[in-house]
Each structure stands twice: as C-alpha cells, then as structure tokens.
Design an enzyme around this catalytic site. Structure first.
Site, PDB file in Angstrom:
ATOM      1  N   CYS A   1       0.820  -1.226   0.000  1.00  0.00           N
ATOM      2  CA  CYS A   1       0.000   0.000   0.000  1.00  0.00           C
ATOM      3  C   CYS A   1       0.849   1.270   0.000  1.00  0.00           C
ATOM      4  CB  CYS A   1      -0.943   0.005   1.195  1.00  0.00           C
ATOM      5  SG  CYS A   1      -1.985  -1.461   1.255  1.00  0.00           S
TER       6      CYS A   1
ATOM      7  N   HIS B   1      -2.706   6.931   3.018  1.00  0.00           N
ATOM      8  CA  HIS B   1      -3.272   5.722   2.395  1.00  0.00           C
ATOM      9  C   HIS B   1      -4.650   5.480   3.009  1.00  0.00           C
ATOM     10  CE1 HIS B   1      -4.171   1.708   1.308  1.00  0.00           C
ATOM     11  NE2 HIS B   1      -3.813   1.176   2.467  1.00  0.00           N
TER      12      HIS B   1
ATOM     13  N   ASN C   1     -10.460   0.252   0.391  1.00  0.00           N
ATOM     14  CA  ASN C   1      -8.996   0.265   0.484  1.00  0.00           C
ATOM     15  C   ASN C   1      -8.438  -0.327  -0.808  1.00  0.00           C
ATOM     16  OD1 ASN C   1      -6.300  -0.496   0.906  1.00  0.00           O
ATOM     17  ND2 ASN C   1      -6.622  -1.001   3.064  1.00  0.00           N
TER      18      ASN C   1
HETATM   19  O1  UT7 Z   1      -4.012  -1.378   3.866  1.00  0.00           O
HETATM   20  C1  UT7 Z   1      -3.005  -2.093   4.526  1.00  0.00           C
HETATM   21  C2  UT7 Z   1      -2.889  -1.673   5.963  1.00  0.00           C
HETATM   22  N1  UT7 Z   1      -4.011  -2.234   6.708  1.00  0.00           N
HETATM   23  C3  UT7 Z   1      -4.555  -1.564   7.715  1.00  0.00           C
HETATM   24  O2  UT7 Z   1      -4.150  -0.479   8.009  1.00  0.00           O
HETATM   25  C4  UT7 Z   1      -5.672  -2.266   8.485  1.00  0.00           C
HETATM   26  C5  UT7 Z   1      -5.646  -1.879   9.947  1.00  0.00           C
HETATM   27  N2  UT7 Z   1      -6.690  -2.566  10.705  1.00  0.00           N
HETATM   28  C6  UT7 Z   1      -7.999  -2.198  10.621  1.00  0.00           C
HETATM   29  O3  UT7 Z   1      -8.360  -1.322   9.865  1.00  0.00           O
HETATM   30  C7  UT7 Z   1      -8.967  -2.861  11.555  1.00  0.00           C
HETATM   31  O4  UT7 Z   1      -8.291  -3.612  12.516  1.00  0.00           O
HETATM   32  C8  UT7 Z   1     -10.005  -3.785  10.838  1.00  0.00           C
HETATM   33  C9  UT7 Z   1     -10.954  -2.949   9.996  1.00  0.00           C
HETATM   34  C10 UT7 Z   1      -9.284  -4.795   9.972  1.00  0.00           C
HETATM   35  C11 UT7 Z   1     -10.857  -4.547  11.871  1.00  0.00           C
HETATM   36  O5  UT7 Z   1     -11.477  -3.630  12.763  1.00  0.00           O
HETATM   37  P1  UT7 Z   1     -11.344  -3.786  14.343  1.00  0.00           P
HETATM   38  O6  UT7 Z   1     -12.071  -2.657  14.930  1.00  0.00           O
HETATM   39  O7  UT7 Z   1      -9.889  -3.940  14.676  1.00  0.00           O
HETATM   40  O8  UT7 Z   1     -12.150  -5.115  14.603  1.00  0.00           O
HETATM   41  P2  UT7 Z   1     -11.643  -6.482  15.301  1.00  0.00           P
HETATM   42  O9  UT7 Z   1     -10.857  -7.291  14.346  1.00  0.00           O
HETATM   43  O10 UT7 Z   1     -11.054  -6.156  16.630  1.00  0.00           O
HETATM   44  O11 UT7 Z   1     -13.028  -7.204  15.555  1.00  0.00           O
HETATM   45  C12 UT7 Z   1     -13.986  -6.728  16.538  1.00  0.00           C
HETATM   46  C13 UT7 Z   1     -15.190  -7.627  16.512  1.00  0.00           C
HETATM   47  C14 UT7 Z   1     -14.860  -9.119  16.599  1.00  0.00           C
HETATM   48  O12 UT7 Z   1     -15.911  -9.734  17.296  1.00  0.00           O
HETATM   49  P3  UT7 Z   1     -15.763 -10.106  18.855  1.00  0.00           P
HETATM   50  O13 UT7 Z   1     -14.578 -11.016  18.935  1.00  0.00           O
HETATM   51  O14 UT7 Z   1     -15.533  -8.806  19.567  1.00  0.00           O
HETATM   52  O15 UT7 Z   1     -17.065 -10.754  19.184  1.00  0.00           O
HETATM   53  C15 UT7 Z   1     -14.886  -9.567  15.176  1.00  0.00           C
HETATM   54  O16 UT7 Z   1     -15.169 -10.952  15.052  1.00  0.00           O
HETATM   55  O17 UT7 Z   1     -15.890  -7.459  15.272  1.00  0.00           O
HETATM   56  C16 UT7 Z   1     -16.013  -8.737  14.613  1.00  0.00           C
HETATM   57  N3  UT7 Z   1     -15.899  -8.506  13.166  1.00  0.00           N
HETATM   58  C17 UT7 Z   1     -16.926  -8.174  12.401  1.00  0.00           C
HETATM   59  N4  UT7 Z   1     -18.236  -7.996  12.675  1.00  0.00           N
HETATM   60  C18 UT7 Z   1     -19.030  -7.655  11.643  1.00  0.00           C
HETATM   61  C19 UT7 Z   1     -14.766  -8.551  12.408  1.00  0.00           C
HETATM   62  N5  UT7 Z   1     -15.066  -8.251  11.130  1.00  0.00           N
HETATM   63  C20 UT7 Z   1     -16.403  -8.023  11.103  1.00  0.00           C
HETATM   64  C21 UT7 Z   1     -17.288  -7.674  10.076  1.00  0.00           C
HETATM   65  N6  UT7 Z   1     -18.596  -7.478  10.385  1.00  0.00           N
HETATM   66  N7  UT7 Z   1     -16.891  -7.503   8.805  1.00  0.00           N
END
Ligand code: UT7
Length: 324
Positions: free
Chosen positions: A122, A246, A280
């Site tokens: 990216c 980005h 993204n």
């Molecule tokens: O471009 C390259 C560089 N990449 C980045 O910069 C990405 C950086 N990371 C992020 O943007 C975020 O971490 C994500 C968007 C990937 C994920 O968001 P988050 O707020 O960190 O969510 P999480 O992975 O901590 O998940 C929180 C909860 C989990 O459920 P529990 O365990 O709390 O019950 C996940 O299972 O949300 C759940 N979850 C979802 N729920 C609904 C994860 N994905 C989804 C989804 N829809 N799509």
C-alpha cells in the site's frame, strides 16, 4: 584517467497531471451482508466504508493502469510520446513475466519507454513517486508516469469478513516532470520488519492481516513519519493544505490528522476520505484520492499536499507535493 559523462541534472520536479480508474461495479455493504456475517453499520463504524468497486474479468491491473495513466497524461496536457519511463506499483499484478509496466507502456502508446514494476504494497505509489522524481532530477528520465494499480479482489477470500469488506479494485496515476520550483519533496521511507508477519498470504492465495496490530502501528507510527517528510521538505505542519494518507481505514486517517493537528496542522486542512466510496485500494488509494478531490474542487493547483503510504512489509513512505 577515463572520465565518464554524467546525465544532466534538473533543479526540481513536480506532478504535472493526475488520473484514476475504477471498475463499473459498485458493491455496497448490504450486498456483502448477503454473503457473509456482517452489516452496514459495523463496516461504517469500524472502517468508514459505505461502498467500493469490484472489477470483473476484463478489469486487470494492466487495464486499469492504462486507463488511469492515459488520463494522467491528458490532464498534464501531454501526449504519450512525451513520457519516457513507466513505473507500475502493484502487489496484485498477476504476471511477474512480462511485467505490467512494459504492457502498460505499449498499450498507452508510450513507445520504447523504460518500464519496471515495484512492490511496496500500500506504500507503493509513494515509493514510485520518490523513484520517478529522483530519476527526473538525476537526468535519467525526462517524464515518468507513476501508476498504482491493484485488483485486490483477486487475492481476497470473497467470504472472509475480515478482509472482503475492506479491499477493492482501482488504479491511480501521476505524471512527474522537471520543474524550476521543487514540487515533490524528499521522501521519508522505511520498513518495520518486526511486523513482517502482520500482513501476509499464508495459503499463497488470500491476504490475511492482523488487523488490530496493524491498526495500532498505523495510528501511532505513521504521523511521526509524516512529520519527518514535512521536515525534510523544510515545511511546518501549518503549511499543509491537504492530507492524503493511504486509505486503509477512516479511523486511521482521522487518527493521523488528529496527531498532525496536535503538532500545529490547521483545523481547515482538507483530509482525504476517499475510502468511504472507494474502499482500500492499496497502492492506488493515494493518487486516486488526490484525483477525486481535485475533480470535486476540494484541492486546487498549488495546494501543499502531504502524502503518506503504509502497508504490508510493513512498508511506509511519505512526501510533500504541490498539487498540479
Ligand atoms: O491497507 C493495509 C494496511 N491495513 C490496515 O491499516 C488495516 C488496519 N486494521 C484495521 O483497519 C482494523 O483492525 C479492521 C478494519 C481490519 C478490523 O477492525 P477492528 O475494529 O480492529 O475489529 P476487530 O478485528 O477487533 O473485531 C472486533 C469484533 C470481533 O468480534 P468479537 O470477537 O468482539 O465478538 C470480530 O469478530 O468485530 C467482529 N468482526 C466483524 N463484525 C461484523 C470482524 N469483522 C467483522 C465484520 N462485520 N466484517
């Protein structure tokens, strides 16, 4: 002793024109909620995306790069024969041989151009912009077409809710040429190899990321690198008219803007939010966001823009540019 002649250097470089390309097909959060366990509100709240574009079989890294690149050349008021080097930044190019740049150059009509691909995920566009700018400054090229082009849907598991809701397809391009007044600042770049395993393709087919650790890294380490790019250009945070990070996650974009404002960036600094409608798109996101903001009248010729790319590697690169 034999003395070699060196290429003639030029005083500065600038972006002469921008272009971008997206597939036709718009995919909403509700569309994705039909095929995986997610919902519109979660995606808007956690990532900031409302919709994105997915390519079909005819949309490739090369075809989108050709479209974006041709538009950038036209926006610069140039013709393809005015460009002598093509750089394609991509982490989703399907063929190492032949490389994308040679194909793109031929299809655009940049005959006989130098061409090479680079992969810094990216951060790829900012790496390409630095390379292209330095090549023009050093006299090895006159005008360089720098393109970020990605078909991320090729490497995303279409029903994996942790990645399929984020990534999308697009290309963005800029023509770099000589300028009496410097319009592209020195690059601040590097890698964080200790986090090499946080974005990978473990099965060789699909992208995987440790979302939370990348999120923490991006929200703490990227603003200081952006400040370093400003310092290298001899500017202050208050000089920035437009911030173009980005487009990984709107919360990351806002966190970077907040950190920069704590260091003196203006409240009226325009902050790119192209992720809302484009998702993204990895190396395409920065030039495409700039192009969209220019078309929408949100940035103007002469504005000071701070670019900062970051992604797998983990790799990062940022520089200040004057908007064309
Ligand atoms: O471009 C390259 C560089 N990449 C980045 O910069 C990405 C950086 N990371 C992020 O943007 C975020 O971490 C994500 C968007 C990937 C994920 O968001 P988050 O707020 O960190 O969510 P999480 O992975 O901590 O998940 C929180 C909860 C989990 O459920 P529990 O365990 O709390 O019950 C996940 O299972 O949300 C759940 N979850 C979802 N729920 C609904 C994860 N994905 C989804 C989804 N829809 N799509």
């Amino acid at each position: 002793m034999t003395k070699l002649r060196q290429a003639r250097t030029v005083a500065g470089t600038r972006i002469l024109g921008l272009g971008s390309s997206q597939p036709e097909r718009v995919v909403t959060n509700d569309d994705l909620a039909k095929i995986m366990d997610t919902d519109d509100q979660w995606i808007r709240d956690r990532v900031g995306i409302a919709e994105r574009r997915f390519g079909g079989p005819a949309d490739t890294v090369v075809s989108m790069a050709v479209d974006a690149g041709s538009k950038a050349i036209a926006a610069a008021g140039l013709s393809p024969s005015d460009v002598d080097t093509v750089i394609v930044a991509s982490c989703t190019s399907t063929t190492p041989i032949p490389n994308a740049a040679a194909q793109v150059a031929d299809l655009i009509g940049v005959k006989g151009a130098g061409g090479f691909d680079l992969n810094a995920a990216c951060a790829g566009f900012c790496y390409g912009l630095a390379a292209g700018s330095d090549m023009v400054r050093a006299g090895s090229s006159r005008r360089v077409l720098v393109i970020g082009s990605e078909k991320l849907t090729d490497i995303v598991d279409p029903v994996d809710r942790s990645t399929a809701i984020i990534f999308a397809d697009a290309a963005g391009a800029a023509v770099v040429g000589p300028s009496d007044e410097p319009g592209i600042g020195p690059v601040a770049w590097g890698t964080a190899g200790d986090l090499v395993d946080s974005i990978t393709m473990p099965n060789g087919r699909h992208i995987y990321q440790e979302g939370q650790s990348v999120f923490r890294w991006a929200t703490t380490k990227i603003a200081p690198i952006a400040l370093q790019a400003l310092e290298l250009a001899g500017l202050e945070p208050s000089d920035v008219d437009v911030l173009v990070p980005h487009q990984a996650n709107l919360r990351i974009v806002e966190a970077i803007a907040k950190r920069l404002r704590k260091h003196g960036a203006r409240e009226d600094m325009v902050v790119a939010d192209d992720i809302v409608t484009s998702g993204n798109t990895s190396s395409a996101s920065i030039p495409m966001a700039m192009d969209h903001m220019r078309a929408a009248g949100r940035v103007h010729s002469g504005d000071v823009a701070l670019l900062i790319g970051f992604g797998a590697g983990l790799s990062y690169a940022g520089q200040v540019v004057i908007c064309p």
